[in-house]
Design a protein around this motif. Structure first.
Motif, short mmCIF file in Angstrom:
data_model
loop_
_atom_site.label_atom_id
_atom_site.label_comp_id
_atom_site.label_asym_id
_atom_site.label_seq_id
_atom_site.Cartn_x
_atom_site.Cartn_y
_atom_site.Cartn_z
N ALA A 25 -2.17 -49.67 57.69
CA ALA A 25 -2.45 -48.94 56.46
C ALA A 25 -3.04 -49.91 55.43
CB ALA A 25 -1.17 -48.31 55.92
N GLU A 26 -3.23 -49.41 54.26
CA GLU A 26 -3.70 -50.25 53.15
C GLU A 26 -2.76 -49.98 51.99
OE1 GLU A 26 -8.10 -50.57 52.15
OE2 GLU A 26 -7.32 -49.35 50.52
N TRP A 27 -2.18 -51.02 51.46
CA TRP A 27 -1.22 -50.85 50.38
C TRP A 27 -1.60 -51.77 49.23
CZ3 TRP A 27 1.48 -47.07 49.09
CH2 TRP A 27 2.54 -47.19 48.17
N HIS A 28 -1.97 -51.18 48.11
CA HIS A 28 -2.48 -51.95 46.96
C HIS A 28 -3.62 -52.86 47.39
CE1 HIS A 28 0.61 -50.30 44.42
NE2 HIS A 28 1.53 -50.71 45.25
N VAL A 30 -4.28 -54.15 50.27
CA VAL A 30 -3.99 -55.16 51.28
C VAL A 30 -3.56 -54.46 52.58
CG1 VAL A 30 -2.47 -57.11 51.83
CG2 VAL A 30 -3.22 -56.73 49.47
N PRO A 31 -4.02 -54.94 53.75
CA PRO A 31 -3.56 -54.32 55.00
C PRO A 31 -2.05 -54.43 55.14
CG PRO A 31 -5.41 -55.82 55.38
CD PRO A 31 -4.97 -56.03 53.97
N ALA A 32 -1.45 -53.35 55.63
CA ALA A 32 0.00 -53.34 55.77
C ALA A 32 0.38 -52.54 57.01
CB ALA A 32 0.65 -52.73 54.54
N PRO A 33 1.33 -53.06 57.81
CA PRO A 33 1.76 -52.31 59.00
C PRO A 33 2.46 -51.01 58.61
CG PRO A 33 3.08 -54.30 58.73
CD PRO A 33 2.02 -54.33 57.67
N ALA A 34 2.15 -49.96 59.37
CA ALA A 34 2.68 -48.63 59.04
C ALA A 34 2.90 -47.87 60.34
CB ALA A 34 1.69 -47.90 58.15
N PHE A 35 3.50 -46.69 60.20
CA PHE A 35 3.72 -45.86 61.38
C PHE A 35 3.76 -44.39 61.01
CE2 PHE A 35 8.15 -44.53 60.78
CZ PHE A 35 8.62 -45.46 59.85
N VAL A 36 3.54 -43.57 62.01
CA VAL A 36 3.72 -42.11 61.88
C VAL A 36 4.69 -41.66 62.96
CG1 VAL A 36 1.55 -41.42 60.79
CG2 VAL A 36 1.62 -41.72 63.26
N GLY A 45 4.43 -40.33 57.55
CA GLY A 45 3.96 -41.71 57.65
C GLY A 45 4.64 -42.60 56.63
N TYR A 46 4.97 -43.81 57.03
CA TYR A 46 5.63 -44.78 56.15
C TYR A 46 5.10 -46.18 56.42
CZ TYR A 46 9.10 -41.11 55.49
OH TYR A 46 9.71 -39.92 55.19
N LEU A 47 5.20 -47.03 55.42
CA LEU A 47 5.00 -48.45 55.69
C LEU A 47 6.11 -48.91 56.64
CD1 LEU A 47 4.10 -50.11 52.25
CD2 LEU A 47 2.56 -49.35 54.08
N ASN A 48 5.76 -49.76 57.57
CA ASN A 48 6.73 -50.24 58.55
C ASN A 48 7.45 -51.46 57.98
OD1 ASN A 48 8.20 -50.69 60.80
ND2 ASN A 48 6.47 -51.04 62.18
N VAL A 110 -4.36 -36.75 63.88
CA VAL A 110 -3.53 -37.21 62.77
C VAL A 110 -4.30 -38.30 62.02
CG1 VAL A 110 -1.33 -38.29 62.14
CG2 VAL A 110 -1.44 -36.68 64.07
N TYR A 111 -4.39 -38.12 60.71
CA TYR A 111 -5.16 -39.04 59.88
C TYR A 111 -4.30 -39.64 58.78
CZ TYR A 111 -9.27 -36.77 61.87
OH TYR A 111 -10.20 -36.27 62.73
N TYR A 112 -4.66 -40.82 58.39
CA TYR A 112 -4.09 -41.48 57.21
C TYR A 112 -5.11 -41.41 56.09
CZ TYR A 112 -3.00 -45.55 54.25
OH TYR A 112 -2.75 -46.38 53.20
N LEU A 113 -4.64 -41.03 54.90
CA LEU A 113 -5.52 -40.97 53.72
C LEU A 113 -5.16 -42.15 52.81
CD1 LEU A 113 -5.37 -37.14 52.94
CD2 LEU A 113 -6.89 -38.35 54.49
N PRO A 114 -5.89 -43.24 52.90
CA PRO A 114 -5.51 -44.43 52.12
C PRO A 114 -5.57 -44.22 50.62
CG PRO A 114 -7.55 -44.82 53.39
CD PRO A 114 -7.05 -43.47 53.77
N ASP A 115 -6.29 -43.21 50.19
CA ASP A 115 -6.37 -42.96 48.75
C ASP A 115 -5.40 -41.86 48.32
OD1 ASP A 115 -8.56 -44.80 48.58
OD2 ASP A 115 -9.79 -43.26 49.51
#
Ligand code: FES
Length: 122
Positions: A25-28, A30-36, A45-48, A110-115
């Motif tokens: 994922a992208e958090w602020h 910055v790349p960040a590990p995440a999961f669904v 979905g959450y940050l891992n 399944v999609y992640y919406l970084p915004d």
């Protein structure tokens, strides 16, 4: 600007209470590990990142649920979280929350919406 939408996996890859999918994922910014995961039919979905010590929850890749399939569990010290809102119900970080991400299911994917706006405000 068009909203960004990143493909994570196919809908059929996520079974209810089954293995989750890890993604970046992208958090602020910055790349960040995440999961669904899928729970009670819905995808979440959450940050891992455990809220006890910032390490990933799954020891075996994608294995986020406890044996009852009712909670997300940290493999390291056993903190367990509600799958629908990330609230920690027991363990060393009880009362804290996983950081929820905006994920959507559309046309079998399944999609992640970084915004997305969810963040940790859920
Ligand atoms: S690191 Fe997750 S419960 Fe300790």
């Amino acid at each position: 600007m068009a909203e960004r939408k990143w493909l994570i996996c196919r809908s059929e890859d996520l079974t209810d209470g089954g293995l989750g999918r890890r993604f970046q994922a992208e958090w602020h910014g910055v790349p960040a590990p995440a999961f669904v995961v899928r729970w009670m039919g819905r995808v979440y979905g959450y940050l891992n990142e455990c809220q006890h010590i910032p390490i990933e929850l799954d020891f075996n890749e994608g294995d986020f649920f406890d044996l009852s399939k009712q909670y997300l569990v940290c493999a390291t010290h056993g903190a367990y979280y509600r799958p629908d809102n990330g609230l920690c119900l027991g363990g060393p970080c009880k009362g804290r929350r996983l950081t929820r991400l905006t994920v959507v299911e559309q046309e079998g994917e399944v999609y992640y919406l970084p915004d997305g706006e969810l963040g940790d405000k859920v």
